[in-house]
Scaffold this motif. Structure first.
Motif, PDB file in Angstrom:
ATOM      1  N   ASN A 242       1.016  -0.820   0.134  1.00 17.33           N
ATOM      2  CA  ASN A 242       0.204   0.222  -0.579  1.00 17.33           C
ATOM      3  C   ASN A 242       0.792   1.236   0.287  1.00 17.33           C
ATOM      4  OD1 ASN A 242      -2.296   1.207  -0.016  1.00 17.33           O
ATOM      5  ND2 ASN A 242      -3.060   1.616   2.429  1.00 17.33           N
ATOM      6  N   LEU A 243       2.299   1.594   0.652  1.00 23.41           N
ATOM      7  CA  LEU A 243       3.231   2.419   0.595  1.00 23.41           C
ATOM      8  C   LEU A 243       3.575   2.111  -0.789  1.00 23.41           C
ATOM      9  CD1 LEU A 243       5.257   3.189   3.933  1.00 23.41           C
ATOM     10  CD2 LEU A 243       5.723   3.568   1.070  1.00 23.41           C
ATOM     11  N   LEU A 244       4.191   1.723  -1.501  1.00 20.74           N
ATOM     12  CA  LEU A 244       4.636   1.250  -2.307  1.00 20.74           C
ATOM     13  C   LEU A 244       3.701   2.387  -3.547  1.00 20.74           C
ATOM     14  CD1 LEU A 244       6.158  -1.871  -2.929  1.00 20.74           C
ATOM     15  CD2 LEU A 244       7.376   0.534  -2.743  1.00 20.74           C
ATOM     16  N   VAL A 245       2.377   1.312  -3.428  1.00 17.54           N
ATOM     17  CA  VAL A 245       1.515   2.000  -4.004  1.00 17.54           C
ATOM     18  C   VAL A 245       1.086   3.759  -4.073  1.00 17.54           C
ATOM     19  CG1 VAL A 245      -1.299   2.176  -4.956  1.00 17.54           C
ATOM     20  CG2 VAL A 245       0.081  -0.462  -4.920  1.00 17.54           C
ATOM     21  N   THR A 246       1.569   4.488  -3.343  1.00 21.80           N
ATOM     22  CA  THR A 246       0.645   5.482  -1.997  1.00 21.80           C
ATOM     23  C   THR A 246       2.150   6.723  -2.823  1.00 21.80           C
ATOM     24  OG1 THR A 246      -0.500   4.660  -0.731  1.00 21.80           O
ATOM     25  CG2 THR A 246       0.530   6.857  -0.714  1.00 21.80           C
ATOM     26  N   HIS A 247       3.228   5.878  -2.794  1.00 17.65           N
ATOM     27  CA  HIS A 247       4.519   6.791  -3.098  1.00 17.65           C
ATOM     28  C   HIS A 247       5.713   6.241  -4.185  1.00 17.65           C
ATOM     29  CE1 HIS A 247       2.697   9.325   0.251  1.00 17.65           C
ATOM     30  NE2 HIS A 247       3.221   8.218   1.626  1.00 17.65           N
ATOM     31  N   GLY A 248       5.042   5.048  -4.942  1.00 20.38           N
ATOM     32  CA  GLY A 248       6.531   4.639  -5.327  1.00 20.38           C
ATOM     33  C   GLY A 248       6.575   5.006  -7.001  1.00 20.38           C
ATOM     34  N   SER A 249       7.252   5.183  -7.002  1.00 20.01           N
ATOM     35  CA  SER A 249       6.677   5.391  -9.250  1.00 20.01           C
ATOM     36  C   SER A 249       6.224   4.334  -9.632  1.00 20.01           C
ATOM     37  CB  SER A 249       8.507   5.975  -9.784  1.00 20.01           C
ATOM     38  OG  SER A 249       9.424   4.344  -9.335  1.00 20.01           O
ATOM     39  N   ASP A 250       6.220   4.156 -10.768  1.00 16.72           N
ATOM     40  CA  ASP A 250       5.520   3.585 -11.597  1.00 16.72           C
ATOM     41  C   ASP A 250       6.620   1.783 -12.043  1.00 16.72           C
ATOM     42  OD1 ASP A 250       3.506   5.451 -12.293  1.00 16.72           O
ATOM     43  OD2 ASP A 250       3.646   5.854 -13.777  1.00 16.72           O
ATOM     44  N   GLU A 251       7.722   2.627 -11.862  1.00 16.82           N
ATOM     45  CA  GLU A 251       8.322   1.196 -12.416  1.00 16.82           C
ATOM     46  C   GLU A 251       8.356   0.240 -10.985  1.00 16.82           C
ATOM     47  OE1 GLU A 251      12.065   2.794 -13.522  1.00 16.82           O
ATOM     48  OE2 GLU A 251      13.051   0.179 -13.129  1.00 16.82           O
ATOM     49  N   GLN A 252       8.376   1.594 -10.084  1.00 19.65           N
ATOM     50  CA  GLN A 252       8.933   0.721  -8.398  1.00 19.65           C
ATOM     51  C   GLN A 252       7.365  -0.151  -7.857  1.00 19.65           C
ATOM     52  OE1 GLN A 252       9.276   3.875  -6.564  1.00 19.65           O
ATOM     53  NE2 GLN A 252      11.583   3.470  -6.319  1.00 19.65           N
ATOM     54  N   ILE A 253       6.315   0.303  -8.566  1.00 18.77           N
ATOM     55  CA  ILE A 253       5.332  -0.484  -8.730  1.00 18.77           C
ATOM     56  C   ILE A 253       4.897  -1.658  -9.430  1.00 18.77           C
ATOM     57  CG2 ILE A 253       2.461  -0.068  -8.343  1.00 18.77           C
ATOM     58  CD1 ILE A 253       2.817   3.152  -8.221  1.00 18.77           C
ATOM     59  N   GLU A 254       5.700  -1.397 -10.817  1.00 20.33           N
ATOM     60  CA  GLU A 254       5.235  -2.556 -11.580  1.00 20.33           C
ATOM     61  C   GLU A 254       5.887  -3.700 -11.397  1.00 20.33           C
ATOM     62  OE1 GLU A 254       6.090  -2.655 -16.241  1.00 20.33           O
ATOM     63  OE2 GLU A 254       5.429  -1.189 -15.737  1.00 20.33           O
ATOM     64  N   THR A 255       7.149  -3.112 -10.593  1.00 21.13           N
ATOM     65  CA  THR A 255       8.326  -4.442 -10.572  1.00 21.13           C
ATOM     66  C   THR A 255       8.125  -5.050  -8.539  1.00 21.13           C
ATOM     67  OG1 THR A 255      10.170  -3.019 -11.137  1.00 21.13           O
ATOM     68  CG2 THR A 255      10.603  -4.495  -9.978  1.00 21.13           C
ATOM     69  N   PHE A 256       7.763  -4.248  -8.171  1.00 16.29           N
ATOM     70  CA  PHE A 256       7.279  -5.215  -6.742  1.00 16.29           C
ATOM     71  C   PHE A 256       5.957  -5.675  -6.144  1.00 16.29           C
ATOM     72  CE2 PHE A 256      11.654  -2.910  -6.435  1.00 16.29           C
ATOM     73  CZ  PHE A 256      11.931  -3.687  -5.492  1.00 16.29           C
ATOM     74  N   VAL A 257       5.141  -4.234  -6.777  1.00 14.20           N
ATOM     75  CA  VAL A 257       3.445  -4.092  -6.540  1.00 14.20           C
ATOM     76  C   VAL A 257       2.700  -5.985  -6.847  1.00 14.20           C
ATOM     77  CG1 VAL A 257       1.522  -4.197  -5.900  1.00 14.20           C
ATOM     78  CG2 VAL A 257       3.557  -2.130  -5.693  1.00 14.20           C
ATOM     79  N   PRO A 258       2.992  -6.407  -8.328  1.00 14.61           N
ATOM     80  CA  PRO A 258       2.136  -7.534  -8.759  1.00 14.61           C
ATOM     81  C   PRO A 258       2.515  -8.743  -7.628  1.00 14.61           C
ATOM     82  CG  PRO A 258       2.097  -6.021 -10.243  1.00 14.61           C
ATOM     83  CD  PRO A 258       3.512  -4.920  -8.855  1.00 14.61           C
ATOM     84  N   PRO A 259       4.055  -9.242  -7.918  1.00 14.81           N
ATOM     85  CA  PRO A 259       4.720  -9.864  -7.039  1.00 14.81           C
ATOM     86  C   PRO A 259       4.035  -9.856  -5.628  1.00 14.81           C
ATOM     87  CG  PRO A 259       6.476  -9.180  -8.486  1.00 14.81           C
ATOM     88  CD  PRO A 259       4.897  -7.356  -8.602  1.00 14.81           C
ATOM     89  N   MET A 260       3.758  -8.671  -4.946  1.00 10.52           N
ATOM     90  CA  MET A 260       3.461  -9.154  -3.897  1.00 10.52           C
ATOM     91  C   MET A 260       1.663  -9.067  -3.378  1.00 10.52           C
ATOM     92  SD  MET A 260       6.087  -5.712  -1.989  1.00 10.52           S
ATOM     93  CE  MET A 260       4.854  -5.932  -0.755  1.00 10.52           C
ATOM     94  N   LEU A 261       1.189  -9.199  -4.368  1.00 10.59           N
ATOM     95  CA  LEU A 261      -0.075  -9.049  -3.933  1.00 10.59           C
ATOM     96  C   LEU A 261      -0.428 -10.881  -4.548  1.00 10.59           C
ATOM     97  CD1 LEU A 261      -2.101  -6.000  -5.357  1.00 10.59           C
ATOM     98  CD2 LEU A 261      -0.992  -6.334  -2.934  1.00 10.59           C
ATOM     99  N   GLU A 262       0.507 -11.080  -4.830  1.00 10.78           N
ATOM    100  CA  GLU A 262      -0.449 -12.558  -5.892  1.00 10.78           C
ATOM    101  C   GLU A 262       0.758 -13.373  -4.898  1.00 10.78           C
ATOM    102  OE1 GLU A 262       2.012 -13.093  -9.305  1.00 10.78           O
ATOM    103  OE2 GLU A 262       0.624 -11.086 -10.410  1.00 10.78           O
TER     104      GLU A 262
END
Lengths: 599, 599
Positions: free
Chosen positions: B136-156
């Protein structure tokens, strides 16, 4: 260096400055004693407790007793080493008569001695604690032969003792025990049944274990009036004192507890046929005293055990207080409020007001509880040795009244002290690398065993304050009134606290009268736990006013500490009782009226 | 059959009858949802939690994570199995936007879903709890690239996340962290330092671990204004999403806790040279957002985590309540007061008023806390989705004010509920054969992590009630006033409680003004923990009045239970605040004035 587990300075203040224990040496029973002999016992206790009990406290918790492949209970070797030292020093026999090999110490000194061991290691100290209580019961109610057979080996530490009351289906409700004791041809009895929660119920620490067992003789009255008490040794004892056949007492299993792991806690079967001494079915038991009076004998012992539980709770609270105080003085964290420079050095935790609040609260709980425990212990000494019948009777009555409080109050508030100790240490306090989490787990037992919190409340409100037409409560009022009078004369803070305490004591009397005014015990007792807690706080406030008067105008950190803790108690704690008394006075029926089906 | 860990009936009442969560589906964000989809999530959560989380709760406690010979963290296999199921069901992503692969559930529903897992297994549920907060913190404050790199594997559930804030010398005082982040030539950073208390800091449950790490960039401002936030993965992630080199994050050791043992808690070293990706010293980190704003980003997350801690405490309290209720209904012990016949059968524990007191107290704590947690969760939804700016702002302000209470109140009182659950079970409750002792140990963490109890008090009194000229406190007064008005109109008990609550809320306002009247923050904040506890009780009384109004005149055990618990809270609990407000109003200086040397 580890934190000390108890304060000798505080014990000296309470025993000598306040309770004037030295004056007991004027009495025949204690004539051989002096402050020097008392000090020697306390010094020795502190030394052995610190060097031989505290040192394996964590290990005993981490490596709890277990049943080995041979069916024997395995306990870390440090426990036996420590207990052998303890017994060789004569400390198990401290309070016993010289004729039984004891030191004939005042109970107040003996309890203070024991408190060192309870603070250092709750698990290991439980064995001699139970053994002393057991031996005391034998001395009081046993025949000469029974005493001769069992007591000397117990006081020497060759036999340990247990109390076998509860059964799986009968905990608080002892009327429902089903263990049977059938008379045998030789005048002994044969017991069959299962006993639960038996601390020290099996181990290899001693040659023998002396179980005191509640059981029913067939044909006796129903309920508690049909309960008798039996001596059931693990090994029979021959006439010459040597061990004979194995008795039919079998270890069924160990209970695995949250804390207090160092003490084996067992489920025992009596008379299941594993061993059959003499070929007769059942465990061999010897009737103690008269038939059907077992519960009253046991209650005599239990009242002492309850004060002992209070001391255990207090000691654990005290050890945690000292450890968290030490930590708060050395661990730096954060800065004072308003310190603007983030590059300034961090300050010790104790510089934060909220940390001081947590330390003061602990101090007020543990020192207040210790004062109450020692006060009750002195009452036992007075009850036994005062010159006039009247003084002895009064001491006994007041002791009866205070016993449920001396058990329950420390069990509640010194547990809270342990929680605050954890909080002072923060994340570290929550780890097993520090001791405070163990104190907290160990202490959580105390509101449960030897009569739960709820049972103490019923005892206080349902029995103690109304017995003999309210004589005990009236005595308490007199005793507190006497303190209030002195405090009023002393002026200053003491006089202000005296006024507060006077109002609280008046509420105890009024509330008690109101509760019993309906004539319906169900209504009176609906909130007996709340009553217990409120009266407990009033009693401990009294203990704090007493301590403040004993401090007088003396100067120094120790005395200022007593002043601060007294102030804390009167400002933060005693006022908690206001809403409790309001609730009780309203004869609230919430707990009575709620239907179980809606919970 | 084991006791349920949470009550679906109560959740339905709170979510639908009281908070009208269904109305949120009228808003764009939740337009795809309906009561049916909410129910499906709750049903699924209850099912997985009961069948796959509760089932290894004891085992995870008894066999805590350990470091194997190969240096890897070993965790019982049931944990990974349960978490894989959880993640596959999409529950980790429940609250996230659809664009990130989430279900876009209202926070209130997502929290209720999570509560099932927290109640079933605090240790195992901590991993996804932390991961969701991290993502959630990444989604809120991260760059698009950071979100793309880390968020989907976390949510999965392929990567889990951690929060690395504390260090051995810096717990509550984050200004004092010393972990350094030095800019590297490629625009990334190299981190060196040691982080303490990192939950989920190492394990083999997932392919990768995404650490969010607070560190200081050399040359930045001192103190909290110089703290930045970095993404530091255990394994670097290549552009195509595959795992690359091992990053220089080393497990130093595991902390061994009293409870909450199922969650690994670690000491981590960053940049100690064990691994050196790219040959440069230090762990590779990616700056999240702007430099020096790390603490504010982290606080956004931490506020959510604090409400989550409140839910954890509540869930553990709830599970203990239900287990002790079940026990009290089936275990027989003793007889009603005045039952003369000792041969009459024993009655269930719940027939004793004092046992009902302990159950009612638990019920009032855990259901009151659950109501508060869900109320705050709905405020998050309102803050995000309300139509008017004003409504969103107001919801945010009220949420800010309530957050320290939503964290601290359940942490204190649902722990007390667990203690009462143990007490109901007596000796059995103290053993590890039952669950309640574990709930109690697990729950004792909650007043410590994510900001200690004392820190919450400073936050409430030192920041929240005075921010924006007291706007949040005024809003609370309005909101409670609105409830009081409805309750007064409703008449009966509700009206009586409304009067009581009105007086208490007035005391909150008065006391706050008095405390700040001196202009000296040291005096104002000397007893901020007492303030926190008093205001907490007032807020939960409000929650009970709200529930009572939602009950209305409906009949049945469930509604009568709510009535009984409300009555208990207003009679036994809210009055506790009287002496607390008195103390605060007196500007008591006991904790300020006491010298550390006298403790």
């Amino acid at each position: 260096m580890p934190s000390p587990v108890l304060s000798r300075r505080d014990l000296d203040f309470l025993l000598y400055d306040w309770l004037d224990i030295e004056s007991l040496t004027a009495r025949d029973r204690f004539a051989e004693h002096s402050r020097e002999t008392f000090d020697a016992v306390l010094d020795l206790s502190a030394d052995i407790a610190t060097k031989h009990f505290a040192t394996h406290n964590k290990k005993g918790d981490a490596q709890e007793p277990r049943i080995g492949e041979d069916g024997r209970v395995e306990i870390i070797p440090e426990v036996k080493d420590a207990l052998d030292l303890f017994c060789k020093a004569g400390l198990l026999a401290g309070g016993f008569d010289e004729e039984h090999g004891g030191m004939q110490l005042p109970v107040a000194v003996q309890r203070a001695s024991m408190a060192w061991f309870q603070a250092a290691n709750a698990g290991t100290s439980a064995y001699p604690f139970l053994t002393a209580a057991n031996a005391n019961l034998l001395v009081t109610h046993g025949s000469d032969e029974q005493i001769e057979t069992f007591v000397p080996p117990m006081l020497e530490g060759r036999f340990f003792g247990t109390m076998c009351l509860s059964e799986p289906q009968a905990g608080s409700s002892l009327a429902d025990i089903t263990t049977r004791a059938v008379p045998a041809a030789d005048g002994t009895y044969r017991l069959t049944g299962t006993k639960m929660w038996i601390s020290g119920g099996d181990h290899e620490l001693t040659e023998n274990i002396v179980h005191l067992v509640l059981a029913k003789i067939p044909g006796g009255p129903d309920g508690v009036k049909g309960i008798s008490l039996f001596i059931v040794p693990k090994f029979l004892v021959e006439a010459d004192g040597t061990l004979g056949e194995r008795n039919d007492v079998a270890l069924v299993g160990l209970n695995h507890k949250m804390g207090n792991r160092g003490t084996t806690n067992t489920l025992l079967n009596f008379g299941e046929g594993v061993h059959t001494p003499g070929g007769e079915a059942g465990a061999v038991g010897y009737l103690l005293g008269e038939p059907h009076k077992g519960l009253s004998y046991m209650f005599h012992m239990m009242n002492e055990a309850r004060i002992g539980v209070g001391f255990l709770a207090t000691s654990l609270g005290y050890a945690g207080y000292l450890q968290s105080l030490d930590y708060a003085r050395t661990r730096t964290q954060g800065r004072p409020l308003g310190a603007k420079d983030p590059a300034s050095p961090q300050v010790p935790l104790v510089e934060h007001a909220d940390v001081r609040r947590m330390l003061l609260a602990q101090k007020s709980y543990v020192e207040g509880a210790l004062a109450l425990g020692l006060y009750c212990s002195k009452l036992v000494d007075v009850q036994r040795t005062a010159e006039s019948d009247d003084e002895r009777t009064r001491a006994g009555l007041l002791l009866d009244l205070l016993t449920p409080i001396a058990k329950s109050w420390p069990s509640q508030w010194c547990l809270e002290a342990n929680s605050l100790a954890i909080q002072v240490l923060g994340g570290y306090g929550y780890t097993r690398e520090f001791d405070v989490e163990q104190f907290y787990r160990d202490n959580r037992l105390n509101p449960i065993h030897e009569g739960t919190h709820g049972i103490q409340g019923l005892d206080l409100l349902g029995r103690k304050v109304i017995m003999q037409g309210g004589a005990a409560l009236a005595l308490l009022g007199e005793a507190v009134g006497e303190t209030i009078a002195r405090a009023t004369q002393a002026g200053g803070d003491a006089a202000a606290y005296a006024q507060q305490l006077g109002a609280a004591v008046a509420r105890v009397a009024e509330t008690t009268a109101t509760l019993w005014s309906t004539g319906d015990p169900a209504v009176a007792l609906a909130n007996s736990s709340v009553y217990l807690e409120a009266v407990g706080h009033v009693v401990v406030a009294w203990m704090w006013l007493e301590q403040l008067l004993a401090v007088g105008d003396r100067e120094g950190d120790f005395f200022d500490g007593k002043r601060a803790a007294a102030r804390y108690f009167f400002r933060f704690e005693l006022p908690r009782t206001g809403p409790q008394f309001d609730l009780l006075a309203s004869l609230d029926r919430t707990t009575l009226d709620v239907s179980p089906s809606v919970l």
